[in-house]
Design a protein around this motif. Sequence first.
Motif, PDB file in Angstrom:
ATOM      1  N   TYR A   2      39.381  50.327  36.746  1.00 57.35           N
ATOM      2  CA  TYR A   2      40.363  50.800  37.713  1.00 57.35           C
ATOM      3  C   TYR A   2      41.781  50.435  37.291  1.00 57.35           C
ATOM      4  O   TYR A   2      42.718  51.204  37.527  1.00 57.35           O
ATOM      5  CB  TYR A   2      40.060  50.229  39.094  1.00 57.35           C
ATOM      6  CG  TYR A   2      38.936  50.934  39.814  1.00 57.35           C
ATOM      7  CD1 TYR A   2      37.823  51.417  39.119  1.00 57.35           C
ATOM      8  CD2 TYR A   2      38.957  51.121  41.185  1.00 57.35           C
ATOM      9  CE1 TYR A   2      36.796  52.056  39.766  1.00 57.35           C
ATOM     10  CE2 TYR A   2      37.924  51.756  41.851  1.00 57.35           C
ATOM     11  CZ  TYR A   2      36.845  52.220  41.143  1.00 57.35           C
ATOM     12  OH  TYR A   2      35.815  52.851  41.794  1.00 57.35           O
ATOM     13  N   ALA A   3      41.939  49.249  36.685  1.00 60.14           N
ATOM     14  CA  ALA A   3      43.274  48.846  36.241  1.00 60.14           C
ATOM     15  C   ALA A   3      43.753  49.695  35.068  1.00 60.14           C
ATOM     16  O   ALA A   3      44.959  49.924  34.908  1.00 60.14           O
ATOM     17  CB  ALA A   3      43.269  47.365  35.847  1.00 60.14           C
ATOM     18  N   ALA A   4      42.821  50.168  34.232  1.00 61.72           N
ATOM     19  CA  ALA A   4      43.200  50.944  33.047  1.00 61.72           C
ATOM     20  C   ALA A   4      43.461  52.404  33.371  1.00 61.72           C
ATOM     21  O   ALA A   4      44.175  53.086  32.637  1.00 61.72           O
ATOM     22  CB  ALA A   4      42.100  50.843  31.989  1.00 61.72           C
ATOM     23  N   GLY A  14      38.829  36.439  42.049  1.00 56.79           N
ATOM     24  CA  GLY A  14      39.474  37.335  41.096  1.00 56.79           C
ATOM     25  C   GLY A  14      40.884  37.710  41.512  1.00 56.79           C
ATOM     26  O   GLY A  14      41.786  37.815  40.667  1.00 56.79           O
ATOM     27  N   ILE A  15      41.111  37.895  42.812  1.00 54.75           N
ATOM     28  CA  ILE A  15      42.455  38.204  43.306  1.00 54.75           C
ATOM     29  C   ILE A  15      43.411  37.062  42.971  1.00 54.75           C
ATOM     30  O   ILE A  15      44.544  37.285  42.522  1.00 54.75           O
ATOM     31  CB  ILE A  15      42.407  38.461  44.830  1.00 54.75           C
ATOM     32  CG1 ILE A  15      41.778  39.823  45.114  1.00 54.75           C
ATOM     33  CG2 ILE A  15      43.799  38.385  45.443  1.00 54.75           C
ATOM     34  CD1 ILE A  15      41.556  40.093  46.584  1.00 54.75           C
ATOM     35  N   LEU A  16      42.963  35.833  43.180  1.00 57.92           N
ATOM     36  CA  LEU A  16      43.824  34.686  42.896  1.00 57.92           C
ATOM     37  C   LEU A  16      44.075  34.508  41.399  1.00 57.92           C
ATOM     38  O   LEU A  16      45.145  34.052  40.994  1.00 57.92           O
ATOM     39  CB  LEU A  16      43.191  33.409  43.470  1.00 57.92           C
ATOM     40  CG  LEU A  16      43.139  33.301  44.997  1.00 57.92           C
ATOM     41  CD1 LEU A  16      42.314  32.088  45.406  1.00 57.92           C
ATOM     42  CD2 LEU A  16      44.547  33.213  45.579  1.00 57.92           C
ATOM     43  N   ALA A  17      43.086  34.882  40.586  1.00 56.73           N
ATOM     44  CA  ALA A  17      43.192  34.653  39.140  1.00 56.73           C
ATOM     45  C   ALA A  17      43.816  35.813  38.391  1.00 56.73           C
ATOM     46  O   ALA A  17      44.190  35.659  37.223  1.00 56.73           O
ATOM     47  CB  ALA A  17      41.803  34.362  38.556  1.00 56.73           C
ATOM     48  N   GLY A  72      47.432  45.542  38.450  1.00 55.76           N
ATOM     49  CA  GLY A  72      46.344  46.500  38.432  1.00 55.76           C
ATOM     50  C   GLY A  72      44.990  45.846  38.640  1.00 55.76           C
ATOM     51  O   GLY A  72      44.150  46.339  39.403  1.00 55.76           O
ATOM     52  N   ARG A  73      44.749  44.729  37.984  1.00 55.37           N
ATOM     53  CA  ARG A  73      43.481  44.014  38.159  1.00 55.37           C
ATOM     54  C   ARG A  73      43.388  43.421  39.563  1.00 55.37           C
ATOM     55  O   ARG A  73      42.308  43.353  40.154  1.00 55.37           O
ATOM     56  CB  ARG A  73      43.327  42.921  37.112  1.00 55.37           C
ATOM     57  CG  ARG A  73      43.057  43.455  35.714  1.00 55.37           C
ATOM     58  CD  ARG A  73      42.783  42.320  34.735  1.00 55.37           C
ATOM     59  NE  ARG A  73      41.537  41.629  35.070  1.00 55.37           N
ATOM     60  CZ  ARG A  73      40.321  42.027  34.678  1.00 55.37           C
ATOM     61  NH1 ARG A  73      40.192  43.135  33.960  1.00 55.37           N
ATOM     62  NH2 ARG A  73      39.248  41.341  35.013  1.00 55.37           N
ATOM     63  N   LEU A  74      44.516  42.987  40.105  1.00 54.80           N
ATOM     64  CA  LEU A  74      44.527  42.480  41.478  1.00 54.80           C
ATOM     65  C   LEU A  74      44.047  43.567  42.439  1.00 54.80           C
ATOM     66  O   LEU A  74      43.233  43.301  43.336  1.00 54.80           O
ATOM     67  CB  LEU A  74      45.940  42.018  41.825  1.00 54.80           C
ATOM     68  CG  LEU A  74      46.153  41.221  43.118  1.00 54.80           C
ATOM     69  CD1 LEU A  74      47.429  40.397  43.013  1.00 54.80           C
ATOM     70  CD2 LEU A  74      46.242  42.121  44.343  1.00 54.80           C
ATOM     71  N   ALA A  75      44.535  44.782  42.239  1.00 52.61           N
ATOM     72  CA  ALA A  75      44.100  45.898  43.083  1.00 52.61           C
ATOM     73  C   ALA A  75      42.606  46.169  42.904  1.00 52.61           C
ATOM     74  O   ALA A  75      41.901  46.483  43.876  1.00 52.61           O
ATOM     75  CB  ALA A  75      44.906  47.150  42.750  1.00 52.61           C
ATOM     76  N   GLY A  76      42.107  46.048  41.667  1.00 53.54           N
ATOM     77  CA  GLY A  76      40.683  46.242  41.426  1.00 53.54           C
ATOM     78  C   GLY A  76      39.830  45.232  42.157  1.00 53.54           C
ATOM     79  O   GLY A  76      38.774  45.569  42.717  1.00 53.54           O
ATOM     80  N   TYR A  77      40.269  43.975  42.187  1.00 52.32           N
ATOM     81  CA  TYR A  77      39.519  42.952  42.918  1.00 52.32           C
ATOM     82  C   TYR A  77      39.606  43.159  44.427  1.00 52.32           C
ATOM     83  O   TYR A  77      38.678  42.781  45.156  1.00 52.32           O
ATOM     84  CB  TYR A  77      40.023  41.561  42.532  1.00 52.32           C
ATOM     85  CG  TYR A  77      39.519  41.099  41.188  1.00 52.32           C
ATOM     86  CD1 TYR A  77      38.167  40.793  41.008  1.00 52.32           C
ATOM     87  CD2 TYR A  77      40.363  40.968  40.098  1.00 52.32           C
ATOM     88  CE1 TYR A  77      37.687  40.374  39.774  1.00 52.32           C
ATOM     89  CE2 TYR A  77      39.892  40.551  38.855  1.00 52.32           C
ATOM     90  CZ  TYR A  77      38.554  40.259  38.697  1.00 52.32           C
ATOM     91  OH  TYR A  77      38.076  39.854  37.474  1.00 52.32           O
ATOM     92  N   CYS A  78      40.687  43.775  44.910  1.00 51.64           N
ATOM     93  CA  CYS A  78      40.760  44.131  46.331  1.00 51.64           C
ATOM     94  C   CYS A  78      39.679  45.147  46.690  1.00 51.64           C
ATOM     95  O   CYS A  78      39.120  45.116  47.794  1.00 51.64           O
ATOM     96  CB  CYS A  78      42.147  44.692  46.661  1.00 51.64           C
ATOM     97  SG  CYS A  78      43.466  43.460  46.708  1.00 51.64           S
ATOM     98  N   VAL A  79      39.378  46.062  45.756  1.00 53.17           N
ATOM     99  CA  VAL A  79      38.285  47.019  45.968  1.00 53.17           C
ATOM    100  C   VAL A  79      36.964  46.275  46.113  1.00 53.17           C
ATOM    101  O   VAL A  79      36.135  46.604  46.976  1.00 53.17           O
ATOM    102  CB  VAL A  79      38.222  48.027  44.808  1.00 53.17           C
ATOM    103  CG1 VAL A  79      37.011  48.945  44.961  1.00 53.17           C
ATOM    104  CG2 VAL A  79      39.496  48.856  44.734  1.00 53.17           C
ATOM    105  N   ALA A 120      48.091  35.934  46.721  1.00 54.05           N
ATOM    106  CA  ALA A 120      48.301  36.682  45.476  1.00 54.05           C
ATOM    107  C   ALA A 120      49.344  37.783  45.640  1.00 54.05           C
ATOM    108  O   ALA A 120      50.192  37.984  44.768  1.00 54.05           O
ATOM    109  CB  ALA A 120      46.972  37.264  45.004  1.00 54.05           C
ATOM    110  N   LEU A 121      49.287  38.497  46.750  1.00 59.64           N
ATOM    111  CA  LEU A 121      50.238  39.584  46.957  1.00 59.64           C
ATOM    112  C   LEU A 121      51.641  39.058  47.235  1.00 59.64           C
ATOM    113  O   LEU A 121      52.636  39.679  46.825  1.00 59.64           O
ATOM    114  CB  LEU A 121      49.766  40.475  48.102  1.00 59.64           C
ATOM    115  CG  LEU A 121      48.503  41.301  47.815  1.00 59.64           C
ATOM    116  CD1 LEU A 121      47.967  41.952  49.081  1.00 59.64           C
ATOM    117  CD2 LEU A 121      48.785  42.363  46.762  1.00 59.64           C
ATOM    118  N   THR A 122      51.748  37.946  47.932  1.00 53.91           N
ATOM    119  CA  THR A 122      53.060  37.335  48.133  1.00 53.91           C
ATOM    120  C   THR A 122      53.658  36.896  46.809  1.00 53.91           C
ATOM    121  O   THR A 122      54.851  37.101  46.537  1.00 53.91           O
ATOM    122  CB  THR A 122      52.950  36.142  49.088  1.00 53.91           C
ATOM    123  OG1 THR A 122      52.401  36.574  50.342  1.00 53.91           O
ATOM    124  CG2 THR A 122      54.321  35.519  49.338  1.00 53.91           C
TER     125      THR A 122
END
Length: 539
Positions: free
Chosen positions: A241-243, A300-303, A308-315, A462-464
């Motif tokens: 998803y990030a790619a 994963g969100i924290l790391a 893009g990867r943060l958004a993928g972990y939100c999924v 993470a988003l902040t």
Amino acid sequence: MTSLLDHLTVLPILLPLATGALMLMLDDRQRVTKAFINVFATALLVFLSVAMVIRAANPADLLAVSYPLGNWPVPFGIVLVADRLSAMMVLLTSVLGLSALVYSLARWHAAGPNFHTLFQFLLMGLNGAFLTGDIFNLFVFFEVMLAASYGLALHGLGLARIKAGLHYVAVNLGASFLFLIGAALIYGVTGTLNMADLAAKVATIPELDRGLLEAGAAFLGLAFLLKAGMWPLGFWLPTTYAAATAPVAAMFAIMTKVGIYAVLRLSTLAFGIEAGASAGLGQTVLQLGGMATIAFGAVGILAAQTTGRLAGYCVLVSSGTLLAAIGMGNAFVTGGALYYLVISTLAVSAFFLIVELLERIRIAGADVLAITLEAYGDDEEETENDEVGLAIPGALAVLGICFSICVLLLAGLPPLAGFLGKFAIISALFNPQGLTEIAPITPAAWWLAGLMIFAGFAALVALTRTGISTFWATMSDTPAPVRVIEIAPILLLLGLTVVMTVMAGPVMDYMYITAENLHAPAIEIGNILATPLVVEVAP
């Protein structure tokens, strides 16, 4: 005589099929013509989907409107089923499709061949998967959807995109193989793949054959859960998803929900309370797997070191929450989960579109720089800046507001619908019999509620951090311009979440009635099996 409304159930499949076939005959250099046809057809699909939801919500109608293709009798022929759940999912798909398509017109639709054709075939596969009442045709539409998604995942080229896309293809080919094995086992035992007919026969299966039936269901479950991204099967999702390009990733946000939809549909229809010895099959796996997915996604969100990867972990967090809620086997929890499904999908899709715009206003290496500064600090002394109160460009201000709304939605903070969705699930976990009866709270309910709160806190942190590193610390001196055609789809998606917040009462009522129908499917099963054939009257 029949009217166009009588064929409303099949139109969301035929429209993208015909549009995609038409655009195949056009040269790829005619992108403006293709774009116009694509936008017109997708906008028309939105109107058809709205009409389908209105019809499904009409209490005077049957619980489900079935449509026998070719006028063959059920269960021998192929049947499409439009009930509250499938109509809602088709509407969600069409809205995401229109938003992602409009966004792509800024640049991405011209980054490779046959984008518009693949996009329409993706819509066809998604709508078919949500509307079919037959497991084999679910596989057919599943493959149409995947075939189109393979091309879209590779759209735009680039080494990272090709590498992630090829992994995505390999994983989903494996899922398709598992799907075929499961469908073959179920057909061999029951003699049918019609979902309503299967639900009517599950309770009467001899005990000697029940093991094969449940093994077939397990293979199907593996295929669906791999698509839904359940841990440990969702290892491929964040990278892929990030790619992907921004509009493709925004559309992929609904594709994980296909697996969740299939799990919910079969678990309540074929393995619900009337399934005899197989009732509740796999609920424990869904509970534990869903909670593990929430924990994995939150970490994963924290790391994550890129947005893009943060958004993928939100999924993954969204998928885990929905799977665990389905595993509870409670109509009240399912109703809250359906509301959360729509909200989280809209929010994640909008966030994928925002990610690309954020990259334009950031300096190179901003994600890594932000994490480095957070860990080790900044040794440089602060210098005075005589310029105070610099004007913020209008597009940047709108982008900042959109990002802030995404933070509230993904973290589940009040007053927006992300909070309402999580609150509805947690409230139902602690009141499984509703407010009229007091029932004990199970340990699984405590664990799920705790993990949902932890995941929300992780998303907030993470988003902040991302917002600070983007808008305060690492902004480029000359950020690239943001076009109206890119901001408008984001505003549409986030505006819908605001509407669902304001209209939370009637929307939640729709979800709870949908959940009640899912958990008490006897009437719907009877209606589908008794689908009348169309009798043409001679003039």
